[in-house]
Structure formats: C-alpha cells, structure tokens
Design a protein around this motif. Structure first.
Motif, short mmCIF file in Angstrom:
data_model
loop_
_atom_site.label_atom_id
_atom_site.label_comp_id
_atom_site.label_asym_id
_atom_site.label_seq_id
_atom_site.Cartn_x
_atom_site.Cartn_y
_atom_site.Cartn_z
N HIS A 100 0.84 -1.21 0.00
CA HIS A 100 0.00 0.00 0.00
C HIS A 100 0.87 1.26 0.00
O HIS A 100 0.62 2.22 -0.74
CB HIS A 100 -0.92 -0.02 1.23
CG HIS A 100 -1.72 1.22 1.40
ND1 HIS A 100 -1.75 1.96 2.56
CD2 HIS A 100 -2.53 1.89 0.53
CE1 HIS A 100 -2.54 3.01 2.41
NE2 HIS A 100 -3.04 2.99 1.18
N PRO A 122 -7.21 9.41 -4.86
CA PRO A 122 -6.04 9.16 -4.02
C PRO A 122 -6.41 8.49 -2.71
O PRO A 122 -7.44 8.80 -2.13
CB PRO A 122 -5.45 10.56 -3.80
CG PRO A 122 -6.61 11.48 -4.00
CD PRO A 122 -7.47 10.85 -5.04
N SER A 123 -5.57 7.57 -2.28
CA SER A 123 -5.79 6.92 -1.00
C SER A 123 -5.47 7.88 0.12
O SER A 123 -4.66 8.78 0.00
CB SER A 123 -4.91 5.67 -0.87
OG SER A 123 -5.21 4.76 -1.89
N PRO A 126 -3.78 9.20 3.46
CA PRO A 126 -2.41 8.99 3.93
C PRO A 126 -2.40 8.15 5.18
O PRO A 126 -3.38 8.07 5.87
CB PRO A 126 -1.92 10.40 4.22
CG PRO A 126 -3.17 11.20 4.46
CD PRO A 126 -4.22 10.61 3.61
N CYS A 157 2.44 1.72 -3.37
CA CYS A 157 1.45 2.23 -4.32
C CYS A 157 1.23 3.74 -4.11
O CYS A 157 1.10 4.51 -5.08
CB CYS A 157 0.12 1.49 -4.15
SG CYS A 157 0.16 -0.20 -4.79
N GLN A 158 1.19 4.18 -2.87
CA GLN A 158 1.01 5.61 -2.59
C GLN A 158 2.17 6.43 -3.17
O GLN A 158 1.95 7.49 -3.76
CB GLN A 158 0.93 5.83 -1.07
CG GLN A 158 -0.41 5.46 -0.45
CD GLN A 158 -0.45 5.79 1.02
OE1 GLN A 158 0.50 5.52 1.76
NE2 GLN A 158 -1.54 6.39 1.46
N LYS A 159 3.39 5.91 -3.00
CA LYS A 159 4.56 6.65 -3.49
C LYS A 159 4.55 6.75 -5.01
O LYS A 159 5.04 7.74 -5.57
CB LYS A 159 5.84 5.97 -3.01
CG LYS A 159 6.06 6.07 -1.51
CD LYS A 159 7.35 5.37 -1.09
CE LYS A 159 7.59 5.51 0.40
NZ LYS A 159 8.84 4.81 0.82
N ARG A 218 -3.39 3.38 -7.39
CA ARG A 218 -4.52 3.07 -6.52
C ARG A 218 -4.52 1.59 -6.17
O ARG A 218 -4.43 0.73 -7.05
CB ARG A 218 -5.81 3.44 -7.23
CG ARG A 218 -7.07 3.28 -6.40
CD ARG A 218 -8.28 3.72 -7.20
NE ARG A 218 -9.50 3.64 -6.44
CZ ARG A 218 -10.69 3.95 -6.92
NH1 ARG A 218 -10.79 4.35 -8.19
NH2 ARG A 218 -11.77 3.87 -6.17
#
Length: 559
Positions: free
Chosen positions: A502, A556-557, A559, A505-507, A511
């Motif tokens: 996860h 966007p997820s 944080p 994926c954020q970096k 998604r």
C-alpha cells in the motif's frame, strides 16, 4: 481470554447408570489386564535399569491416578516400552535418584499442559515423526534385550546404540546356551499362543477359555517352572535383584536442588512430550473401539498426577498403554473401575505372591520384551514409503535413524523441524496469485499497463509474502486490484506485506483496491490498521466491483 479447561474426570460420566452387569465385566477385564501387566511391568523396569518392583509400583499407582482422574473411560496407565530407552539413558547418566526428580518434573509439565488446554496440540505432531521414533524405540528395546536373551555377562551395559553393539560384541564369548534356550522357547510359546490360539477359540470349548490368558503369563509360568525344576544356570530376579518386596515402599521425597533440575530439564521435557503423545494416541485408539470421545486435557492432567505420585513410591515414568488398554476393552471394560481392579490385582500379587517372583528367569522377561518390541513397531511403514512424497520419507527415516543411532530427543527435534519446514514449503507453494485477464472482464480491455488484477489463493503468511513483493516490483500505472476472496488466512507478516505494498502504491501514485476480504483475513487487516488507512472506495465486495472502480478516474488513498 479463553477459560482454562475444567477439571471433570471421565469416571463421573462413566458411572452414570452403572449396574451389576457392567461391574462384573469391569472386574473380569481388570483381572485380565492385571495378568497382562505383571510381566510387562517387571520387564519394562528391568530393561530401564531399575529393579522389577519399580515397574509394579508404577503400574499400581499410575493406574489408580489415571483411572480416577483421567479423561478416558477405559485407559490403562503404567510403565510403557516407549520410555525404556529414555529412562535407561537418564539412569546411566544421572542415576536413579535423579530419574525420580526428572519424573516429578515431567509430571508438573504434563499437568500444566492439560491445565492450559494444550492437549489438542499433541495431535499436530506429524505421523512420520511418530512412526519414526516408535520404530526406532522398538529397535533399541529389542537390541537392549539381546544381553538377557543370549545370557551374556555384560557388567555395565551402555545406553547408546554404538556402545550397546560394542559391548554385546565384546562379550559374545560369555554366551549361555541355557539362557538362550529358555528365551527362545519362551518367545515361541508367546508367538504360538498369541497368534494360533485365537484361530481355535471360535467356539465355547477349552481353547476359548485359554485365549483369555495372555501368552506372556503362560511363558512366564512355564519358564519359571522349567528353570526351577531343572535348576538351570540362568539369571533370575532373585539372583540378580534379590527378589521383590512383599509390600509397597514408604513414601519418600527425592533430594531436589535447582542445579540438578537445570540439567534434568531436557530429559524431563522429553518424558513429558513422549508421555503426552503415547497417552493421547492410546486414548484415540480406545475412542475408536468403544465409540466415545476422550478429554485430552483432562487426560494430561491425570497423567501429570500419575507421574507426580509414582516416583514418590519408588516408581518410574508412566503413561497410557495401548496394549493393556486394548486388552481392557476386548475383555469387556466399560468404565475406569476396570483400571482400579487392575491396580488392586497387582497390589494383591505384591502382598501375596512376591516370593514366587524370585524364580522368574530374566531370559523369559527378555523374550516378552522382544515380542513387545516387534508388535510396537509399524514395520509396514518402511515398505509403503514409495507411496509418499520425498519429504515424508526423509522425515520418517531421519527420525528413525537418529532415534536408533543418536538420541530420541535429537530425533524428535529434527523431525519436528523437518516436518514444519516441509509444511511451510507446501503451504507456500499452494499459495498463489492468479492474473485476471481482460477476456473475463471487458472493462480491462486496453488497460493492460494501467490496471493489474490478481486473485490470491491459499494463505498469505511469512512463507508466501514473495507474491506481494513480486507485485511491488512491477506496479501498473493506474491501479492494482487484489481479490482476497479465496484467501483463508493472513498472518502478521502477510498483513505487513500488504501494508508495504500500500505504501509503495502511494509513493507511485497507484490506486490499491482490495476486494472480497472476509472472516479471518478481514479481521486481521482491521486489527493491523490497513482497513482504516485505505479509502472506503478502495474496498470492494467482489472482484468485478473492484475492477469497475479501478478503471474509473483514480481517487487518491488516504495517507
């Protein structure tokens, strides 16, 4: 916190609706088992480096404790052949006094295992390990009886395989043909009695009546009469041990210190684990024969009490015994009363017939143990090895050879390690990630590099996190969809691996959508916080919904 197992001996349930008919059957079964147990108890004690009465005292005390407090209706407790190798090694290295301390310590361990509900864990020991060390012990028992079987004069018999072989070879010149003749004849009597008589006992005649008498008793009586009448130059219980006392020993408390206990911790743990395995396997066999269900934790607590009581009366380690329990069932036992009668029978023998035991030849007892060792081993397992995979074969043979050549403790440790490693490998190989293709889901067409979908199968644990690490190395441009519907288990390592995925994926601005998580996997992801760190839109009920969301404009997820 789960409640501790309740203390409820099986005798309470077994005596409900008890009547005179059941009592008469229990008495008959108890008398029969008492006859079976007498020669075995003495033989086990002598083979373990102890005096013969130690085995009888143990059979009396352990049978009382296990029958009154145990978790099986028909289990018979006492000294067992599986303990011979371990007990002999402890006596040779630490002495009889420290054997009593090790037995007490094993009793405490067994009681705690039952108290904290660990009885069910014993069932998870792989059958390859059990067969390997059972066959290994059988070989060592048979090897240890060659001395008495051949009548050899070996002053100090070593405890290890190499030492035993060297000692026997070095003293072959002391071969006693009279002892060998008595032993061979006794073994022949036992084999013929046990194997041929049941075929002739289908009717109501003399053969059926004689079939109730165990072959070991017949051989014991005949061997004793022949040696006494002919005054054969053969070692007997009287010439070797001075006979058997006609009373129970006084209650004694062994000298205990922490330094000694530290050295005895591993031998005591071996006794406890082996006793737990032996007794619970025996209880499972009994369940299948009488259609009942034993309480494993109650049984372990009773085994603990038995091993706390036996050494205080000069006894040795005790456990449930398959041969005597099966005899008990076949003789008509239906409750622990049969076990109490069995103990009373042995006590009566001690009080009344102890002087007669002085004439029992050791060669006959060695023949009885040879027969026990042969029946104890599951030799067919060796001929059936080709049917199994290589890890099973390696585990069984490694445990067998290590038990015979090195040490039982080492064998069990290596066997459990090999079994665990094999299990982890097999489960990790069954865990897989299956790519979702556009043929089954039209919304993926034209999005091969932007959206990746995977179905996860099996267990996501520390041995299978490589699946997620591989995904992390080739992330798509837009979204990664994971279907967790077919995952049966996620451990903390698997949850952490999902968390790392996860973060990756954020970096990368990708998604991550999780679909179909239920039961334990959903609970695990909630407990580790990932469920709350991923946006609500990134949780989907099934794969189709998750792919539909991922193919839309990415959100966007959190944080």
């Amino acid at each position: 916190m789960a409640a501790l197992p309740h203390f409820r001996p099986k005798i309470i349930e077994a005596l409900q609706g008890y009547n005179r008919e059941r009592l008469s059957k229990d008495i008959g079964a108890g008398l029969t088992v008492g006859m079976v147990a007498l020669p075995l108890a003495m033989a086990f004690a002598i083979a373990s480096g102890l005096k013969p009465e130690a085995g009888i005292f143990t059979a009396i005390v352990a049978s009382l404790a296990i029958s009154v407090l145990g978790g099986s209706k028909v289990q018979i407790g006492g000294p067992a052949g599986a303990f011979i190798v371990i007990v002999y090694g402890i006596v040779a290295q630490y002495g009889v006094a420290n054997l009593l301390i090790a037995t007490l310590m094993s009793g405490v361990m067994l009681a705690l295992m039952g108290l904290f509900g660990l009885g069910t864990l014993v069932r998870f020991i792989p059958i390859a390990v059990v067969i390997g060390f059972t066959n290994g012990i059988a070989v060592l028992i048979g090897l240890s009886q060659i001395k008495a079987f051949l009548g050899l004069s070996v002053p100090n018999m070593p405890a290890d395989f190499i030492g035993i072989v060297q000692a026997l070879w070095a003293h072959l010149h002391s071969f006693n043909p009279w002892a060998f003749g008595v032993a061979a004849s006794s073994l022949l009597v036992i084999v013929l009695w046990q194997r041929l008589l049941p075929r002739w006992s289908t009717g109501q005649g003399l053969a059926r009546s004689l079939s109730v008498v165990p072959g070991s008793i017949v051989a014991l009586v005949l061997g004793t009469l022949v040696v006494s009448a002919l005054a054969l130059p053969v070692d007997t219980i009287g010439s070797t041990f001075g006979g058997i006392p006609a009373s129970l020993p006084a209650l004694t408390w062994p000298q205990f210190d922490w330094e000694t206990a530290r050295h005895l911790l591993m031998p005591a743990a071996t006794l406890a684990v082996l006793g737990a395995i032996e007794s619970l396997l025996c209880a499972r066999v009994a369940d299948g024969m009488i259609g009942d269900h034993h309480d494993p934790n109650q049984e372990l607590m009773a085994q603990g009490v038995a091993n706390l009581a036996a050494p205080l009366l000069g006894g040795m380690p005790a456990t449930g015994t398959i041969a005597r329990t099966v005899t008990n069932i076949k003789s008509g036992a239906s409750s622990p009363i049969a076990g109490l009668v069995h103990a009373a029978t042995l006590l009566l023998v001690i009080l009344v017939a102890a002087p007669l035991a002085a004439n029992i030849p050791l060669a006959t007892l060695s023949a009885i143990l040879m027969f026990v060792a042969w029946n104890m081993g599951e030799w067919h397992a060796f001929t059936e090895l080709r049917q199994f995979r290589l890890p099973y074969r390696v585990t069984l043979l490694a445990v067998f050879l290590l038990t015979v050549i090195v040490d039982l403790t080492v064998a069990v440790q290596v066997g459990l390690f090999a079994a665990c490693a094999t299990f982890i490998y097999r489960i990790s190989s069954l865990s897989r990630a299956e790519t979702v293709h556009a043929e089954g889901y039209p919304m993926l067409r034209g999005l091969d590099s932007q959206v990746h979908g995977y179905r996860l199968y099996g267990a996501l644990f520390f041995g299978a996190v490589k699946l997620l690490e591989a995904m992390q190395n080739r992330l798509p441009e837009q979204a990664l969809v994971l279907d967790l519907k077919n995952l049966i288990y996620i451990d903390s390592s698997g949850a952490d691996a999902l968390d790392d995925l996860h973060i990756a994926c954020q970096k990368r601005g990708v998604r991550l959508v999780l679909c179909g998580a239920a039961h334990q996997p959903a609970e695990m992801l909630t407990r580790n916080g990932l469920r709350h760190r991923i946006a609500p839109d990134d949780w989907a009920a099934d794969l189709a919904e998750g792919l539909g969301r991922s193919c839309q404009r990415p959100t966007p997820s959190s944080p």
